[in-house]
Design an enzyme around this catalytic site. Structure first.
Site, mmCIF file in Angstrom:
data_model
loop_
_atom_site.group_PDB
_atom_site.id
_atom_site.type_symbol
_atom_site.label_atom_id
_atom_site.label_comp_id
_atom_site.label_asym_id
_atom_site.label_seq_id
_atom_site.Cartn_x
_atom_site.Cartn_y
_atom_site.Cartn_z
ATOM 1 N N ASP A 1 -0.557 -1.311 6.319
ATOM 2 C CA ASP A 1 -0.606 -0.844 7.689
ATOM 3 C C ASP A 1 -2.026 -0.685 8.166
ATOM 4 O O ASP A 1 -2.314 -0.737 9.324
ATOM 5 C CB ASP A 1 0.088 0.502 7.801
ATOM 6 C CG ASP A 1 -0.590 1.525 6.922
ATOM 7 O OD1 ASP A 1 -1.131 1.128 5.881
ATOM 8 O OD2 ASP A 1 -0.589 2.707 7.276
ATOM 9 N N ASP B 1 0.876 -1.166 0.000
ATOM 10 C CA ASP B 1 0.000 0.000 0.000
ATOM 11 C C ASP B 1 0.913 1.216 0.000
ATOM 12 O O ASP B 1 2.131 1.090 0.085
ATOM 13 C CB ASP B 1 -0.964 -0.014 1.178
ATOM 14 C CG ASP B 1 -0.298 0.319 2.477
ATOM 15 O OD1 ASP B 1 0.894 0.005 2.600
ATOM 16 O OD2 ASP B 1 -0.942 0.885 3.356
ATOM 17 N N ASP C 1 -6.235 -2.730 4.350
ATOM 18 C CA ASP C 1 -5.421 -3.791 3.772
ATOM 19 C C ASP C 1 -5.751 -5.139 4.387
ATOM 20 O O ASP C 1 -5.276 -6.169 3.926
ATOM 21 C CB ASP C 1 -3.935 -3.496 4.003
ATOM 22 C CG ASP C 1 -3.582 -2.103 3.558
ATOM 23 O OD1 ASP C 1 -3.905 -1.775 2.413
ATOM 24 O OD2 ASP C 1 -3.017 -1.351 4.357
HETATM 25 N N1 LIG Z 1 -10.185 10.873 7.621
HETATM 26 C C1 LIG Z 1 -10.516 11.149 6.365
HETATM 27 N N2 LIG Z 1 -11.556 11.943 6.097
HETATM 28 C C2 LIG Z 1 -11.902 12.187 4.834
HETATM 29 N N3 LIG Z 1 -11.276 11.697 3.764
HETATM 30 C C3 LIG Z 1 -10.224 10.909 3.957
HETATM 31 C C4 LIG Z 1 -9.789 10.583 5.270
HETATM 32 N N4 LIG Z 1 -8.734 9.771 5.171
HETATM 33 C C5 LIG Z 1 -8.514 9.585 3.853
HETATM 34 N N5 LIG Z 1 -9.407 10.267 3.112
HETATM 35 C C6 LIG Z 1 -9.549 10.271 1.673
HETATM 36 O O1 LIG Z 1 -9.789 8.935 1.250
HETATM 37 C C7 LIG Z 1 -8.827 8.532 0.313
HETATM 38 C C8 LIG Z 1 -8.452 7.072 0.439
HETATM 39 O O2 LIG Z 1 -8.230 6.659 1.751
HETATM 40 P P1 LIG Z 1 -7.940 5.138 2.106
HETATM 41 O O3 LIG Z 1 -8.135 4.959 3.563
HETATM 42 O O4 LIG Z 1 -8.705 4.261 1.178
HETATM 43 O O5 LIG Z 1 -6.414 4.968 1.704
HETATM 44 P P2 LIG Z 1 -5.154 4.886 2.649
HETATM 45 O O6 LIG Z 1 -5.185 3.657 3.464
HETATM 46 O O7 LIG Z 1 -5.029 6.147 3.405
HETATM 47 O O8 LIG Z 1 -4.031 4.768 1.555
HETATM 48 P P3 LIG Z 1 -3.212 3.449 1.187
HETATM 49 O O9 LIG Z 1 -4.182 2.473 0.628
HETATM 50 O O10 LIG Z 1 -2.208 3.889 0.210
HETATM 51 O O11 LIG Z 1 -2.579 2.993 2.452
HETATM 52 C C9 LIG Z 1 -7.671 9.486 0.481
HETATM 53 O O12 LIG Z 1 -7.079 9.731 -0.751
HETATM 54 C C10 LIG Z 1 -8.302 10.746 0.992
HETATM 55 O O13 LIG Z 1 -8.660 11.607 -0.059
HETATM 56 CA CA LIG Z 2 -3.383 1.877 4.093
#
Ligand SMILES: Nc1ncnc2c1ncn2[C@@H]1O[C@H](COP(=O)(O)OP(=O)(O)OP(=O)(O)O)[C@@H](O)[C@H]1O
Ligand SMILES: [Ca+2]
Length: 819
Positions: free
Chosen positions: A805, A498, A809
């Protein structure tokens, strides 16, 4: 090969899990499918394996008893004694299982009885005030026993008062208070079973058929040698065998012992989870072992419930109670069923709980107390090599016996001649002592064959190597939870990583911001914003957040807590001049839609003082922008977004191309009359998310981890392909991938090398399998997309390692059980 992922995992021992799946199908998959909520994909047909293949085992830990039993049988045939050391004690396992089932059933019965009683009370409207006042215990108006029963009758407010806690601010958390609580209610730890001593390992090490053969061989050749060549010269042969045997025994014992110590440490590390609690109004991170009764703990998706307790508030909270009840069922929690059991996982939503019992007094504690901790575990390679070693040993032994028989036969039938050509044995003529000498020589020969043929050191060598690589990885701050992971990881052909937190530092800051059409420069310059715009932005950020801002009364530095994205946005708002507590007290929360990775946005409905309603949304930029029909310009006037959509789209693309994570903040007003007034309906109300008004766009920087580029290069050189699967915008993902070398050049950045999760998801299964190999970057992926990719790759014959993390995932990580 030292594992490439170690570089990726640096500095994050407690947050990371590394998972591996081996390319081969396994029975354990069935097991995992059952546990895996997210895996509804039933058509992975090549996972159906021949149930008659007894060697189909990738790990012993979660393997079905049947498979283990087959192994055991196969093992018994090969070697009657050695196998016991390596396969789990099945009988004990079964007994353990039975016990767990019994306790679980007991817990279920207690719960059922309780629910029954509660239902009865509700109907009869029994006055709860009749409940006798609890007895005092120490400094608290409630004792341990009453507490357990009380938490089921009393309301949360009363309960927290009795516990001298506060539903919003938690306990005060000073030393004296903590130790008083620990004295009265215990600590959140479980008594540990004492490990086995070194002598036990030594004792067990020699109880091995091959070693026993060698010991006998040593004794025999010692006796023979001394008898034939005298004490001075004759002990060499026997002595050296004995020395080898002692060496093997000692090394085995030492390595087993060290491994057991290592597992103990690993277990301690595995259980020592850091989590957030609210003490004295501030959110702090503490170890799960330091939780005390009265603590107020915020819970969010993916968290483990750290102790037993009752809910204070919650929004769409769902708990996976499979670890307690044994059945994988998601239970919804609200004020009607507010009891949380320690050890369960939060499957969805958010909530805040009040801890009512800890450690051994929790239901989980009862369960833990009655079962022993992890039994040891064998890696597939070890199991196989043990088989090979034993097989060779048995062959060697049979050959030796055969040789012995033939030579003895020839000797006694007068067919053996010495160097001078004299027949060595003639019945009646040869003296007994000469005959014995001859037989002894033959025995020595057979013994030599046994000694040479038994590859005693082979399995040992593997254990030592694996333990060594595990230690090395620990030194690199990579926590290997299973010895077998080292081995399977060595055969990985591709890594699905990720982005956030693995390739990047997960230290986010807002570096660019638009309020309406206007770009703020610098980002925290609020002077040109209309007060109304500012107050709406503040309202949206403060209320639509799981984070917290704590301003110390003595004027210390403001503390912002929450997920990295939340932290960045909250810090930005604080810099814009937001007063968190005041903003939050201005409005009341009617309903929350907590952020999740699936929908990539979170919303909240707020009731204003003048009975108006505001609905705030915050989430993935292009998704929320699509739902906007208007925007608020910097003078506080509403404008149609139609002509400006291209402008905002470009602004987002531009930020994403510079590897910034974009989040849009939007809101709309709503009529109170349309909000369900009935609590039941409100719980299931889906927040309106159309006709939104765009308030702000923020670009959040999350720098690459130093050394990631190098790590990716090392992997590529080792023939391991690194893929990035992220929830972030495809453009952001692409920029980061270019930055850290996952994508070699912009020319590579075309479909299907880079693809959106949605496109991948919608492809027919066959096509998915075909293009999976080509995918290097997948953006805007949902947790299930990650899983789909891993499955598709696996079908293509790849051995896939997954690093991640976050909770998003988890399904992919969980898929192959070995993490
Ligand atoms: N707390 C939040 N509130 C609102 N939007 C959020 C928040 N956290 C993340 N986002 C939005 O959601 C999108 C995707 O988040 P997601 O949790 O799916 O990925 P991640 O786990 O942060 O990234 P990765 O998969 O690379 O680890 C981000 O690009 C962001 O725009
Ligand atoms: Ca993640």
């Amino acid at each position: 090969m030292t594992i490439p992922t170690t570089d990726v995992d640096v500095n994050a021992v407690d947050e990371f899990t590394v998972t591996i799946n081996s390319g081969r199908p396994s029975h354990t998959d069935d097991n995992n499918h059952r546990q895996d909520q997210h895996n509804q994909d039933s058509d992975d047909d090549d996972e159906v394996v021949d149930p008659n293949d007894p060697f189909d085992i990738t790990q012993t830990k979660n393997a079905p008893i049947d498979t283990l039993r087959r192994w055991r049988q196969a093992a018994l045939v090969l070697n009657a004694s050695r196998r016991f050391r390596y396969t789990l004690d099945l009988k004990k396992e079964e007994e353990k299982d039975k016990k767990i089932r019994l306790i679980r059933a007991h817990a279920q019965v207690v719960r059922a009885a309780l629910l029954f009683r509660l239902a009865g009370e509700r109907e009869l409207v029994i006055n709860t005030a009749v409940t006798p006042l609890p007895q005092a215990d120490g400094d608290y108006a409630v004792g341990l026993e009453q507490l357990t029963s009380m938490s089921k009758d009393q309301n949360v407010k009363g309960l927290s008062n009795l516990l001298k806690s506060n539903p919003e601010k938690g306990i005060s958390g000073d030393e004296a208070d903590l130790s008083k609580r620990k004295n009265a209610f215990g600590t959140n730890t479980y008594p540990r079973k004492k490990g086995r001593s070194f002598w036990r390992f030594l004792w067990e090490a020699w109880q091995d058929l091959t070693l026993i053969i060698l010991i006998i061989a040593a004794v025999v050749s010692l006796v023979l040698g001394i008898k034939t060549e005298g004490l001075e010269e004759g002990w060499y042969d026997g002595g050296s065998i004995a020395f080898a045997v002692i060496l093997v025994i000692v090394v085995t014992a030492v390595s087993d012992y060290r491994q057991s110590l290592q597992f103990k440490n690993l277990n301690a590390e595995k259980q020592n989870i850091q989590l957030e609690v609210i003490r004295g109004g501030r959110t702090i991170k503490i170890s799960i072992f330091d939780i005390v009764v009265g603590d107020v703990i915020p819970l969010k998706i993916g968290d483990q419930v750290p102790a037993d307790g009752v809910l204070i508030t919650c929004h769409s909270l769902a708990i996976d109670e499979s670890s307690m009840t044994g059945e994988s069922k998601i239970v919804h929690k609200d004020h009607k069923s507010p009891f949380l059991m320690s050890g369960c996982k939060v499957a969805d939503g958010v909530g805040v709980m009040l801890v009512t019992s800890v450690g051994i007094n929790t239901e989980w504690g009862l369960l833990m107390a009655s079962i022993s901790e992890d039994t040891g575990e064998e890696t597939p390679l070890q199991v196989r090599l043990n088989g090979v070693a034993t097989f060779i040993g048995v062959v060697g032994l049979s050959v030796a016996v055969l040789v012995l028989a033939v030579l003895l036969g020839r000797f006694f039938s007068g067919n053996t001649k010495d160097l001078d050509g004299n027949i060595q044995f003639t019945a009646g003529k040869t003296s007994i002592s000469d005959a014995v000498d001859g037989v002894i020589k033959i025995f020595t020969m057979a013994v030599t064959i046994v000694v040479v043929a038994v590859p005693e050191g082979l399995p040992l060598a593997v254990t030592l190597t694996l333990a060594y690589s595990m230690r090395k990885m620990m030194a690199d701050k990579a926590l290997v939870r299973r010895l077998s992971a080292c081995e399977t990881m060595g055969s990985a052909t591709t890594i699905c990583s990720d982005k956030t937190g693995t390739l990047t530092l997960n230290q986010m800051t807002v570096v660019e911001a638009y309020a309406g059409r206007k770009k703020l420069n610098p980002v925290d310059d609020s002077s040109k914003l209309h007060p109304e715009v500012l107050s709406l932005i503040n309202e949206g950020i403060a209320q639509n957040s799981t984070g917290n801002v704590f301003v110390p009364k003595d004027g210390g530095e403001t503390e912002v807590t929450g997920s990295p994205t939340e932290k960045a946005i909250l810090s930005w708002a604080v810099k814009l001049g937001m007063n968190f507590d005041r903003t939050r007290s201005n409005t009341t929360v009617l309903h929350v839609f907590p952020f999740n990775s699936e929908k990539k946005r979170g919303g909240v409905a707020l009731k204003l003082v003048d009975s108006g309603v505001h609905i705030h949304w915050k989430g993935a930029a292009e998704i929320v922008l699509n739902a906007c029909t208007q925007y608020l310009d910097s003078n506080g006037d509403l404008q149609s977004i139609e002509e400006e959509k291209a402008f905002f789209g470009e602004a987002i693309d531009d930020m994403a191309a510079r590897s910034l994570r974009c989040v849009v903040i939007a809101y709309r007003s709503y009529e109170l009359e349309k909000v369900p007034s009935n609590e039941e309906e409100l719980d299931h109300w889906s927040l309106p998310e159309e006709e939104l008004v765009l308030l702000a766009i923020v670009g959040i920087k999350d720098p690459c981890r130093p050394g990631v580029k190098e790590a990716v290069r090392v992997c590529t050189e080792a023939g391991v392909k690194v893929r990035m699967v992220t929830g972030d915008n495809l453009q952001t993902a692409k920029a980061i991938a270019l930055e850290c070398g996952i994508l070699a050049s912009t020319e590579d950045a075309i479909e299907p090398n880079i693809i959106e999760g949605k496109r991948f998801r919608e492809l027919p299964e066959k096509e998915r399998e075909q293009i999976a190999k080509k995918i290097t970057v997948m953006g805007r992926s949902s947790p299930n997309d990650k899983l789909l990719l891993v499955q598709a790759l696996r079908k293509g014959g790849e051995v896939v390692a997954v690093t991640g993390d976050g909770t998003n995932d988890a399904p992919a990580l969980h898929e192959y059980g070995c993490y």
